[in-house]
Motif scaffolding. Sequence first.
Motif, short mmCIF file in Angstrom:
data_model
loop_
_atom_site.label_atom_id
_atom_site.label_comp_id
_atom_site.label_asym_id
_atom_site.label_seq_id
_atom_site.Cartn_x
_atom_site.Cartn_y
_atom_site.Cartn_z
N PRO A 1 -10.77 -8.41 -6.75
CA PRO A 1 -10.73 -6.82 -6.53
C PRO A 1 -10.80 -6.01 -7.73
O PRO A 1 -11.51 -5.06 -8.05
N LEU A 2 -10.10 -6.52 -8.73
CA LEU A 2 -9.96 -6.18 -10.23
C LEU A 2 -11.52 -6.23 -11.01
O LEU A 2 -11.35 -5.43 -12.23
N ASN B 1 -7.33 -9.67 -0.82
CA ASN B 1 -8.05 -8.49 -1.49
C ASN B 1 -7.53 -7.23 -1.87
O ASN B 1 -7.82 -6.31 -2.40
N ASN B 2 -6.50 -7.04 -0.83
CA ASN B 2 -6.03 -5.67 -1.01
C ASN B 2 -4.62 -5.46 -1.76
O ASN B 2 -4.46 -4.34 -2.15
N GLU C 1 -11.36 -6.99 -18.20
CA GLU C 1 -10.46 -6.20 -17.17
C GLU C 1 -8.96 -6.66 -17.78
O GLU C 1 -8.08 -6.12 -17.40
N PHE D 1 -7.13 -3.62 -16.52
CA PHE D 1 -5.86 -3.53 -15.44
C PHE D 1 -4.70 -3.75 -16.52
O PHE D 1 -4.73 -4.43 -17.36
N GLU E 1 -5.33 -3.87 -5.38
CA GLU E 1 -5.83 -2.35 -5.48
C GLU E 1 -5.02 -1.28 -5.56
O GLU E 1 -5.29 -0.35 -5.51
N TYR E 2 -3.85 -1.70 -4.74
CA TYR E 2 -2.77 -0.61 -4.49
C TYR E 2 -1.63 -0.38 -5.58
O TYR E 2 -0.76 0.35 -5.50
N GLN F 1 0.77 -1.22 -0.08
CA GLN F 1 -0.15 -0.17 -0.12
C GLN F 1 0.93 1.31 0.06
O GLN F 1 0.66 2.19 -0.63
N PRO G 1 -2.02 0.19 -9.35
CA PRO G 1 -2.95 0.70 -10.41
C PRO G 1 -2.19 0.61 -11.73
O PRO G 1 -2.71 0.60 -13.09
N LYS H 1 -14.23 -5.59 -10.14
CA LYS H 1 -15.27 -4.60 -9.51
C LYS H 1 -14.99 -3.18 -10.37
O LYS H 1 -15.63 -2.07 -9.83
N GLN H 2 -14.16 -3.24 -11.39
CA GLN H 2 -13.92 -2.01 -12.18
C GLN H 2 -14.86 -1.73 -13.30
O GLN H 2 -14.51 -0.83 -14.20
#
Length: 404
Positions: A318-319, A283-284, A364, A327, A287-288, A263, A290, A321-322
Amino acid sequence: MSLPNELVDSIVENLYSDRATLRNCALVGRAWVHYSQRGIFREIVLRLPISSEADYTTLSDVYLKVTGRLIALFDAKPHLATYVQSLALQKFMVPIPNQELHANFYITTASVKLYTATADVIQRLSSVKNLSFSSVYWDCIPPFFQATLSSLFRVPSLTQVSFAHFHIPTFLELASLLSDVKNLKVLKVEAKLLYTGVDDVPDDSILESEETPRSIQLTELELLEVHHFISWFQQDSCPFEVRHLQSLTVGGLDFLKTIALVQHVGRNLRELRLMNLQQIDLNNYLEYTPNLQVLHLGHLFQMDSSTPVPIIQSLFRPLLKQDGNEFPLQRLTIDLTILMRSNPLQIDHWDEWTAIDTLLLRPEFAPLKTVGFKLGPLAPYKGVVEFFSGKLPFLVGAGKLVVA
């Protein structure tokens, strides 16, 4: 007919791993000498003989002769020392029977000669760019040699430092050494760092550095099983700026601390290597990141009773949900170690990999160009590569799959 210097340079550069051929090239002609010598002296590996080895005396004599020749060469032709860009130090330790590493130790006359000869070589090197340590015990080497090694960290040309099984009394001492590398770009901790004294974590009130905070810009970082760096990098007084990293490798760390590091540095990452993933809830991570283009998942295990497919699904979830936004990932590599008691072709868990095939079909992941799998040594079982590829028909049809 003479060749252009640029072509000679290109030819010799491809021979850097073959010193015998480089020595022959140096005899071809005057135009070849410079480029060949630059390849011959490009890397020096100094491995100290260990007194427990049966042929210790013979190895010590050979070591002293080789280092003696290097010193004579560098003194006669100082420009040769400037060609040394990579220096590897291995097995620098003094055996201490029945004592802890941080206890008082003895140094024999023979070992002093070895350390002195090594120091004499190191003191002649002024252009080292890459410095690596493997099995080095800082608190078991003589003080004068500690001073010599400390001076290496202050060489202006130094841009990369690597550690593998480096033993030092405290993290504070290690942090102090690294703070002297003003132009450091690449830091690799490839195996455990062991602290033989207090297991300390530096804070702003303890660790003082003459270097301006965040003035040393790291571009590549590799941390395996090391916690202290994460806390240090996030402190205001830390001389290292890691928020502009281009490449990050992490593994074996506490899950929450690893997430905190990704992060902290993820926005500018172009390459991420995650090793030894074992958490299902990932899941994290992505997301950090991009702007990530290269992702390498290492040391995943396919076993009789389990598969890493859920881990990979959790990582990419998580990707999804875009709202169809792409990506930027272009290359995905997965190191898959297969640990099975029976014939791997008869295990049902292979079918779960079709979910990964379907996942990567989504819009994605349209930028994805290559998905590579390294299945490891499976010589006893013929047809595994073909069998596994059959579980990924979309990637095969798109020409994106590489299995080895």
